[in-house]
Scaffold this motif. Structure first.
Motif, PDB file in Angstrom:
ATOM      1  N   LEU A 273       0.843  -1.203   0.000  1.00 57.89           N
ATOM      2  CA  LEU A 273       0.000   0.000   0.000  1.00 57.89           C
ATOM      3  C   LEU A 273       0.881   1.257   0.000  1.00 57.89           C
ATOM      4  N   SER A 274       1.892   1.255   0.856  1.00 55.69           N
ATOM      5  CA  SER A 274       2.797   2.406   0.938  1.00 55.69           C
ATOM      6  C   SER A 274       3.543   2.602  -0.382  1.00 55.69           C
ATOM      7  N   VAL A 275       3.996   1.480  -0.953  1.00 57.94           N
ATOM      8  CA  VAL A 275       4.761   1.574  -2.202  1.00 57.94           C
ATOM      9  C   VAL A 275       3.862   2.091  -3.333  1.00 57.94           C
ATOM     10  N   THR A 276       2.639   1.575  -3.393  1.00 57.76           N
ATOM     11  CA  THR A 276       1.718   2.013  -4.440  1.00 57.76           C
ATOM     12  C   THR A 276       1.400   3.498  -4.278  1.00 57.76           C
ATOM     13  N   ALA A 277       1.218   3.920  -3.014  1.00 57.18           N
ATOM     14  CA  ALA A 277       0.928   5.331  -2.770  1.00 57.18           C
ATOM     15  C   ALA A 277       2.094   6.194  -3.213  1.00 57.18           C
ATOM     16  N   ARG A 278       3.301   5.724  -2.927  1.00 56.24           N
ATOM     17  CA  ARG A 278       4.495   6.474  -3.332  1.00 56.24           C
ATOM     18  C   ARG A 278       4.553   6.580  -4.862  1.00 56.24           C
ATOM     19  N   MET A 279       4.251   5.471  -5.524  1.00 55.44           N
ATOM     20  CA  MET A 279       4.296   5.483  -6.986  1.00 55.44           C
ATOM     21  C   MET A 279       3.231   6.418  -7.564  1.00 55.44           C
ATOM     22  N   ALA A 280       2.090   6.507  -6.875  1.00 52.55           N
ATOM     23  CA  ALA A 280       1.007   7.349  -7.380  1.00 52.55           C
ATOM     24  C   ALA A 280       1.386   8.830  -7.344  1.00 52.55           C
ATOM     25  N   GLU A 281       2.231   9.182  -6.359  1.00 55.65           N
ATOM     26  CA  GLU A 281       2.536  10.613  -6.253  1.00 55.65           C
ATOM     27  C   GLU A 281       3.945  10.985  -6.707  1.00 55.65           C
ATOM     28  N   ASP A 282       4.722  10.000  -7.087  1.00 51.50           N
ATOM     29  CA  ASP A 282       6.096  10.281  -7.513  1.00 51.50           C
ATOM     30  C   ASP A 282       6.295   9.689  -8.907  1.00 51.50           C
ATOM     31  N   ASP A 283       6.321  10.559  -9.913  1.00 50.86           N
ATOM     32  CA  ASP A 283       6.426  10.090 -11.291  1.00 50.86           C
ATOM     33  C   ASP A 283       7.705   9.302 -11.553  1.00 50.86           C
ATOM     34  N   ASP A 284       8.796   9.744 -10.932  1.00 49.87           N
ATOM     35  CA  ASP A 284      10.070   9.040 -11.152  1.00 49.87           C
ATOM     36  C   ASP A 284       9.988   7.606 -10.652  1.00 49.87           C
ATOM     37  N   ALA A 285       9.367   7.445  -9.481  1.00 46.30           N
ATOM     38  CA  ALA A 285       9.229   6.098  -8.911  1.00 46.30           C
ATOM     39  C   ALA A 285       8.242   5.273  -9.748  1.00 46.30           C
ATOM     40  N   ARG A 286       7.179   5.919 -10.200  1.00 48.39           N
ATOM     41  CA  ARG A 286       6.182   5.196 -10.997  1.00 48.39           C
ATOM     42  C   ARG A 286       6.801   4.655 -12.285  1.00 48.39           C
ATOM     43  N   GLU A 287       7.591   5.501 -12.942  1.00 48.05           N
ATOM     44  CA  GLU A 287       8.197   5.063 -14.206  1.00 48.05           C
ATOM     45  C   GLU A 287       9.240   3.976 -13.982  1.00 48.05           C
ATOM     46  N   ALA A 288      10.029   4.121 -12.928  1.00 48.65           N
ATOM     47  CA  ALA A 288      11.118   3.152 -12.694  1.00 48.65           C
ATOM     48  C   ALA A 288      10.582   1.826 -12.180  1.00 48.65           C
ATOM     49  N   GLY A 289       9.457   1.851 -11.462  1.00 52.44           N
ATOM     50  CA  GLY A 289       8.830   0.622 -10.992  1.00 52.44           C
ATOM     51  C   GLY A 289       9.443   0.058  -9.718  1.00 52.44           C
ATOM     52  N   ILE A 290       9.146  -1.205  -9.478  1.00 53.76           N
ATOM     53  CA  ILE A 290       9.527  -1.846  -8.205  1.00 53.76           C
ATOM     54  C   ILE A 290      10.381  -3.083  -8.505  1.00 53.76           C
ATOM     55  N   ILE A 291      11.336  -3.348  -7.641  1.00 56.49           N
ATOM     56  CA  ILE A 291      12.082  -4.611  -7.703  1.00 56.49           C
ATOM     57  C   ILE A 291      11.927  -5.282  -6.342  1.00 56.49           C
ATOM     58  N   VAL A 292      11.345  -6.470  -6.331  1.00 59.13           N
ATOM     59  CA  VAL A 292      11.073  -7.152  -5.055  1.00 59.13           C
ATOM     60  C   VAL A 292      12.003  -8.357  -4.900  1.00 59.13           C
ATOM     61  N   ASP A 293      12.810  -8.324  -3.845  1.00 62.61           N
ATOM     62  CA  ASP A 293      13.707  -9.447  -3.520  1.00 62.61           C
ATOM     63  C   ASP A 293      13.008 -10.309  -2.467  1.00 62.61           C
TER      64      ASP A 293
END
Ligand SMILES: Nc1ncnc2c1ncn2[C@@H]1O[C@H](COP(=O)(O)OP(=O)(O)OP(=O)(O)O)[C@@H](O)[C@H]1O
Length: 573
Positions: A266-286
């Motif tokens: 939820l926190s990560v999705t919220a961050r992506m919703a408001e931060d274009d740089d994070a949204r474009e770069a996406g997530i890497i889950v280890d």
């Protein structure tokens, strides 16, 4: 010293060991130098000519990097020459800082000489390998980069959400580092999520974290450092930290892991919703190796992660079986965000080779890694590097939740000890029965704490997983229900007093929620920071704790890391 019965004189360790002279390693294009350095030994590496990278992060030419307690590889795309020199040794036994703490600063081989190996520069093992999966890994990076470009061009579209799966020691964390390193090199700012509680990322073991990587990864320390005062050669990162004081995601039937994942997502999705740089770069889950086991429970947790993070790309390393299950369950199936955004985004499952360089890390090595992460959370790291100057600061830390795993800025911190009245604390403990076979049962027994049953409270877990279960239904049909619903009671209990001696030498997490918050809120709270219990005075009902900052202990709910990270002896002398 004489050996009993043999009358042979054993040569002194110092006499047996001569520091190896500086060695030059010439690497051909597309090869890597793999090395292992024991805790207690340090080895310096300098890039003399050409270009080279350590797990995706480029080495600066002619800069000296110092490594200790490391198993890694330096790869070159175009060829290079490295210079390997023995560093000073670290006293691993007597100073209370072992294994990651203060150095003897001899500039040569000191009392801890036995930790130095006989390879170049004192490596315990080192060799050059020509056969690596780096081309495969870089192709994945460029595939992800195309997706990021698309996300950038089509406003509103998310970048790739990557899930890395595989058995233990398959190179999942290494691939995460490589993909993160390549992404930051291209000015991307991916969010890296660590779901492996056995090893902290920018925090202590037992934490699940999400971090926006805006700058390069630290070469020497693995992931870089989180904020603390004082100069830092590598920009610091600020992780969002959740405490999961268990060694495996499968503990408690996954019923503690799953809701924390939901929170994190939820926190990560919220961050992506408001931060274009994070949204474009996406997530890497280890992830943790236990998720690669392919058991129904592990698959259920994988499904939970895929759903919650709207995973778009699943990378499976080193397991044909898991790969085939993942293809069956997810390949070309719509992502969870596809239905929400009415797009046609589909999941891709890829198989990647395990690097021949991946080494199994035995329990002793992992223990040293974990202790070193915890130690550096409180004390910073020793000034072992000639690349950066050490500065002693007053231990004033602006944010204390992260910091443990990889404080690369060579800062010596001065943590504070203080005495706390145990009765004033709201301490909670997970009372799970360990699913790890070799561990003894860990049922909560109030009498152990000298308190009656009334001294703890139990609340019912409010969380119910409502996520759709379609893709896995075929997988579970043979093994029956997943079992996730047969334990509705959250095994998080509060106890009051008197303090038990078992508290000594363990970590306590400070949450962001009030002391009397419902236990589900305590479980789901992110973490403000950690304290270490140095001493317990059961008679006076007091505990002495080590905290990264001075001042009053915040009046918040506390969670005890009894099961994991467990006992860390000798942090405070
Ligand atoms: N090419 C390589 N050369 C040398 N060492 C390597 C190489 N790749 C990985 N390693 C080392 O092998 C060990 C295992 O790798 P890694 O931590 O990436 O595995 P993992 O799958 O994340 O393990 P776990 O599931 O236990 O967390 C690490 O110490 C890592 O540094």
């Amino acid at each position: 010293m004489s050996l009993p019965g043999l009358e042979l004189a054993e040569a002194a360790v110092e006499a047996q060991y001569a520091p190896p002279p500086p060695t030059q390693v010439n690497l051909r294009a597309g090869s890597e130098w793999r090395f292992e350095i024991a805790f207690g030994a340090t080895v310096r590496v300098k890039l003399l000519t050409g270009t080279a990278e350590l797990f995706g992060t480029e080495l600066a030419p002619l800069q000296t990097y110092t490594f200790s307690g490391t198993k890694a590889a330096i790869y070159t795309w175009h060829g290079c020459t490295l210079e390997i020199t023995a560093g000073e040794t670290v006293n691993t036994s007597s100073n209370g800082f072992a294994p990651g703490g203060s150095t003897t600063s001899t500039g040569g081989i000191g009392g801890g000489g036995q930790t130095q190996g006989f390879g170049a520069g004192g490596c315990s093992s080192e060799y050059v390998a020509e056969d690596t999966p780096m081309v495969e890994y870089s192709n994945v990076h460029f595939g992800l980069e195309t997706m990021r470009q698309e996300a950038q061009n089509e406003g509103g579209k998310d970048g790739p959400r990557v899930l890395i799966l595989g058995p233990e020691n398959a190179g999942k964390t290494t691939l995460t580092k490589i993909l993160t390193g390549y992404a930051t090199k291209m000015d991307r700012q991916p969010i890296v999520v660590n779901l492996d509680p056995t090893e902290g990322m920018l925090s202590v073991p037992g934490t699940l974290t999400a971090t926006a990587f805006r700058s390069m990864i630290d070469i020497e320390e693995g992931w870089g450092s989180s904020p603390m005062s004082g100069p830092s050669p590598i920009p610091v990162k600020l992780p969002l930290v959740y405490f999961y004081p268990m060694k495996s995601p499968l503990e408690a039937e996954g019923n503690v892991f799953k809701p924390i994942i939901s929170r994190l997502a939820l926190s990560v999705t919220a961050r992506m919703a408001e931060d274009d740089d994070a949204r474009e770069a996406g997530i890497i889950v280890d992830t943790d190796g236990s998720l690669g086991s392919g058991t129904p429970k592990a698959l259920e947790l994988i499904h939970h992660i895929v759903t919650e993070f709207s995973i778009s790309t699943v990378l499976v390393i080193g397991s044909e079986r898991l790969y085939s299950t993942m293809v069956k369950n997810y390949d070309q199936k719509p992502t969870t965000s596809a239905s929400a955004t009415h797009s046609d985004e589909r999941i891709t499952v890829l198989k990647l080779s395990k690097s021949g360089g991946c080494v199994d890390r035995d329990e002793a090595f992992m223990k040293a890694v974990n202790e070193s992460q915890i130690r550096s959370y409180f004390f910073g790291t020793a000034a072992t590097s000639t690349a950066s100057s050490a500065t002693s600061v007053g231990g004033v830390i602006t944010s204390i939740a992260g910091g443990g795993g990889s404080n690369s800025n060579k800062i010596t911190l001065s943590p504070h000890t203080q005495q706390l009245d145990f009765e004033s604390l709201a301490l909670y403990n997970y009372t799970i029965t360990s699913t790890t076979t070799e561990e003894e049962e860990d049922e909560y027994d109030p009498s152990n704490f000298g308190a009656g049953a009334e001294s703890y409270t139990s609340l019912t877990d409010q969380h119910h997983d409502t996520s759709p279960y379609d893709p896995l239904s075929s997988t579970y049909s043979s093994s029956g229900p997943s079992g996730s619903t047969n334990n509705d009671t959250l095994p998080l209990k509060k106890f009051t007093q008197p303090p038990t001696l078992a508290l000594a030498n363990s970590l306590i997490a400070i949450t962001h929620v009030p002391p009397n918050a419902p236990v589900a809120d305590i479980r789901d709270s992110s973490i403000m920071g950690f304290v270490y219990v140095a001493d317990v005075d059961a008679d006076k009902k007091k505990i002495r704790v080590l905290a990264p900052v001075g001042g009053r202990m915040p009046a918040k709910a506390l969670v005890w890391g009894k099961n994991w990270p467990g006992e860390v002896v000798g942090l405070v002398g």
